[in-house]
Scaffold this active site. Structure first.
Site, PDB file in Angstrom:
ATOM      1  N   SER A  11       0.630  -1.322  -0.245  1.00 62.04           N
ATOM      2  CA  SER A  11       0.246  -0.259  -0.058  1.00 62.04           C
ATOM      3  C   SER A  11       1.043   1.422  -0.033  1.00 62.04           C
ATOM      4  O   SER A  11       1.449   1.300   1.156  1.00 62.04           O
ATOM      5  CB  SER A  11      -1.020   0.181   1.325  1.00 62.04           C
TER       6      SER A  11
ATOM      7  N   LYS B  48     -13.478  -4.019   2.188  1.00 61.43           N
ATOM      8  CA  LYS B  48     -14.445  -2.944   2.402  1.00 61.43           C
ATOM      9  C   LYS B  48     -16.125  -3.083   2.823  1.00 61.43           C
ATOM     10  O   LYS B  48     -16.517  -2.483   3.347  1.00 61.43           O
ATOM     11  CB  LYS B  48     -14.265  -2.717   0.735  1.00 61.43           C
TER      12      LYS B  48
ATOM     13  N   GLY C 184     -16.137  -3.220 -15.750  1.00 55.90           N
ATOM     14  CA  GLY C 184     -15.724  -4.064 -14.289  1.00 55.90           C
ATOM     15  C   GLY C 184     -16.981  -3.677 -13.218  1.00 55.90           C
ATOM     16  O   GLY C 184     -18.123  -2.952 -13.526  1.00 55.90           O
ATOM     17  N   ALA C 185     -17.045  -3.910 -12.068  1.00 54.15           N
ATOM     18  CA  ALA C 185     -18.013  -4.316 -11.755  1.00 54.15           C
ATOM     19  C   ALA C 185     -18.235  -4.816 -10.124  1.00 54.15           C
ATOM     20  O   ALA C 185     -18.992  -5.654  -9.413  1.00 54.15           O
ATOM     21  CB  ALA C 185     -19.168  -5.398 -11.787  1.00 54.15           C
ATOM     22  N   GLY C 186     -16.451  -4.372  -9.282  1.00 52.37           N
ATOM     23  CA  GLY C 186     -15.915  -5.058  -8.807  1.00 52.37           C
ATOM     24  C   GLY C 186     -15.948  -3.571  -7.323  1.00 52.37           C
ATOM     25  O   GLY C 186     -16.637  -3.146  -7.870  1.00 52.37           O
ATOM     26  N   GLY C 187     -15.475  -3.772  -6.419  1.00 53.66           N
ATOM     27  CA  GLY C 187     -15.619  -2.716  -4.860  1.00 53.66           C
ATOM     28  C   GLY C 187     -15.322  -1.447  -5.760  1.00 53.66           C
ATOM     29  O   GLY C 187     -16.231  -0.267  -5.627  1.00 53.66           O
ATOM     30  N   ALA C 188     -14.635  -1.134  -5.840  1.00 53.48           N
ATOM     31  CA  ALA C 188     -13.892   0.174  -7.447  1.00 53.48           C
ATOM     32  C   ALA C 188     -14.873   0.486  -7.366  1.00 53.48           C
ATOM     33  O   ALA C 188     -15.279   1.248  -7.793  1.00 53.48           O
ATOM     34  CB  ALA C 188     -12.512   0.193  -7.501  1.00 53.48           C
TER      35      ALA C 188
ATOM     36  N   ILE D 176      -8.451   3.115 -13.145  1.00 53.44           N
ATOM     37  CA  ILE D 176      -7.883   3.896 -12.291  1.00 53.44           C
ATOM     38  C   ILE D 176      -6.937   2.677 -11.455  1.00 53.44           C
ATOM     39  O   ILE D 176      -6.326   2.679 -10.248  1.00 53.44           O
ATOM     40  CB  ILE D 176      -9.212   3.575 -11.432  1.00 53.44           C
TER      41      ILE D 176
ATOM     42  N   GLY E  88      -4.373   5.686 -12.192  1.00 52.12           N
ATOM     43  CA  GLY E  88      -4.812   6.126 -11.027  1.00 52.12           C
ATOM     44  C   GLY E  88      -3.915   6.470 -10.415  1.00 52.12           C
ATOM     45  O   GLY E  88      -5.246   6.888  -9.170  1.00 52.12           O
TER      46      GLY E  88
END
Ligand code: NAP
Length: 496
Positions: free
Chosen positions: A221, A274, A334-338, A428, A451
């Site tokens: 991170s 998340k 995309g269709a994940g958390g972000a 991103i 991103g």
């Protein structure tokens, strides 16, 4: 009883003195006698941004007075920014009328810098940037306003005083720190005063602020680098750590309980926690509830408050870019958390516009069911994953929120041949900074955004919530030093 250090306000402004007094601070006033024009001219010649210039002015006033005063010295500066230009106090009613005529119906910012010195050294800084949208006004409305207020308003950069009824009536919307709008960000200053033991004997040992980012894996991170750099710049004694919490709700909630017991102010939360963060929270912001996930938890005695700043981070990354199309058509891959946060925030892409262009959102994802969930939640149109290249000719923005293109992952297979030349391509992913998708977009002459800006902007609300301060200078476009630090770190990591 402890002896309190004396406090001096380095300003001749009546409103700043009134704000401090109303917030219960005892102080004396000393005018700083700083030549502001010299500082502003030098800053402009050196290409220094307005936020940094405002901070330079606040620090110069603080230090000028601190030379002859023991204890604490507070100073502030405010610059009005409208359409990328700074504005000084108007010299006459005619100039003030012309200014309001220009700003009516539109949005401007008040850049407010506050500095605190102790025994001759700057020990704390705060920067805030309230945004104000004026109502639409006719020349007759403007004349009536100046008849009501008189010359007193010439002492303010915007020719208004929001604390008066006539001043407040000029605005459709004011967002940001209410006291900063008036000229002194008293609330962060008070929080700092409290943290330093009311400026008393304990000031040298304010409690250390602890925050962090929780996920698994987490060693990669970049968030600790960002927050620790901001804390260092603001002279805040604090630490932001990377904290591993193994997958699963039980491990996550135990980690949260431990961090609260250690006195952490809050944490960012990343993959795979998340949704766990929202589950753990006792309260949640509307945006976190809407997307069903949170990347921020702020702790208090009563529990934990969940919020999601990914969407606002994405929007801020586009803030300085002209977005084509009417309606604006956004294609989210995309269709994940972000994706949930990004797609949901896109509804606000044209929020500052009058008249406001409609926004249409399209989503394609390998697993169709996940795209359907988001589409139902935010009112988007589904594009089958296999049709993704065929539909891009009408899109204003194409944004990759999949993990494709990340270091170690295959590239996103998307044919840009039919993309309009003025469309924006955003990825991103930030490792690598230039994904194959961005490379292809740039080669065709399209605006290509990585991103990193989103990463920087999504970090701002957490820093403000836990360290009690807006990052200085404000991140992203004006924060080249921090961007360079992150780029150097990413290069180091990708080196063979
Ligand atoms: P996530 O929830 O795991 O979602 C991953 C997405 O990628 C899903 O839509 C998944 O599709 C898709 N995907 C993965 N492998 C694929 C493949 N081989 N073919 C097609 N689709 C594939 O992850 P996330 O949290 O949304 O994060 C996604 C990316 O965004 C990561 O690279 C992350 O680093 C980045 N991110 C950046 C920021 C920032 O601030 N810049 C913030 C958050 C996230 P399925 O649903 O079909 O599995």
């Amino acid at each position: 009883m402890k002896t309190l250090a004396p406090i001096t306000l380095a300003s001749g402004s009546a409103i700043r003195a009134k704000i401090l007094k109303s917030r219960g601070i005892d102080f004396e006033v000393v005018k700083p006698g700083v030549d502001e024009t010299v500082i502003k001219t030098e800053a402009a010649a050196a290409g220094i941004g307005l936020e940094e210039t405002a901070m330079k002015l606040a620090e110069a006033k603080c230090l000028a007075v601190a030379k002859s005063r023991k204890g604490f010295v507070i100073a502030s500066d405010q610059i009005l920014e409208f359409e990328d230009r700074p504005y000084d106090k108007p010299a006459s009613i005619a100039e003030a009328k012309a200014r309001i005529a220009e700003m009516q119906g539109r949005t401007h910012s008040l850049i407010n810098a506050t500095a605190l010195a102790h025994d001759g050294e700057i020990v704390w800084r705060n920067l805030s940037r309230p945004r104000l949208t004026m109502k639409a006004m006719t020349p007759a409305d403007i004349d009536a306003y100046f008849d009501a207020v008189g010359e007193e308003v010439l002492s303010s950069v915007g020719a208004y005083m929001v604390e008066t009824r006539a001043g407040a009536a000029l605005f459709e919307r004011i967002s940001g720190d209410w006291y900063a709008v008036q000229g002194l960000a008293a609330d962060p200053l008070l929080a700092e005063q409290k943290r330093r033991g009311a400026f008393g004997d304990e000031w040298k040992n304010p409690p250390r602020i602890l925050a962090g980012v929780v996920g698994s894996p987490i060693a990669h991170s970049l968030s600790p680098l960002i927050h620790n750099e901001w804390a260092k710049r603001a002279c805040i004694d604090g630490e932001y750590r990377a904290i591993e919490a193994p997958p699963g709700y039980d491990a996550f909630s135990k980690t949260m309980d431990d961090l609260r017991a250690q006195g952490f102010a809050g944490v960012n939360v990343t993959i795979p926690h998340k949704e766990n963060a929202l589950h753990y929270a006792t309260t949640a912001s509307p945006v976190a509830k809407k997307i069903g996930a949170a990347n921020m938890l702020t702790f208090s005695e009563d529990g934990a408050h969940a919020h999601s700043s990914d969407g606002v981070g994405f929007l801020s990354s586009l803030a300085d870019i002209a977005i084509p199309g009417d309606p604006v058509r956004v294609f989210v891959l995309g269709a994940g958390g972000a994706a949930r946060a990004v797609a949901s925030s896109c509804r606000d892409l044209t929020a500052g516009e009058t008249p406001r262009r409609p926004v249409e959102i399209f989503i394609a994802n390998r697993t169709a069911g996940k795209a359907e969930d988001i589409a139902e939640n935010i009112g988007a149109t589904i594009i089958p994953w296999t049709e993704r290249s065929a539909c891009i000719s009408t899109m204003s923005i194409v944004v990759n929120t999949t993990s494709l293109g990340m270091t170690g992952e295959p590239p996103l297979d998307l044919d840009l041949s039919d993309l309009s030349p003025d469309a924006i391509v955003s990825d991103i992913v930030y490792a690598p900074l230039e994904t194959p998708l961005l490379k292809a977009a740039r080669a065709r002459g399209n605006v290509a955004l990585n991103g990193l800006e989103m990463l920087l902007w999504q970090a701002v609300p957490g820093f403000e919530a836990w360290f009690g301060n807006r990052p200085y200078p404000v991140v992203a476009r004006v924060d080249d030093d921090l961007r360079d630090l992150l780029i150097a770190e990413l290069k180091k990591r990708s080196a063979p």
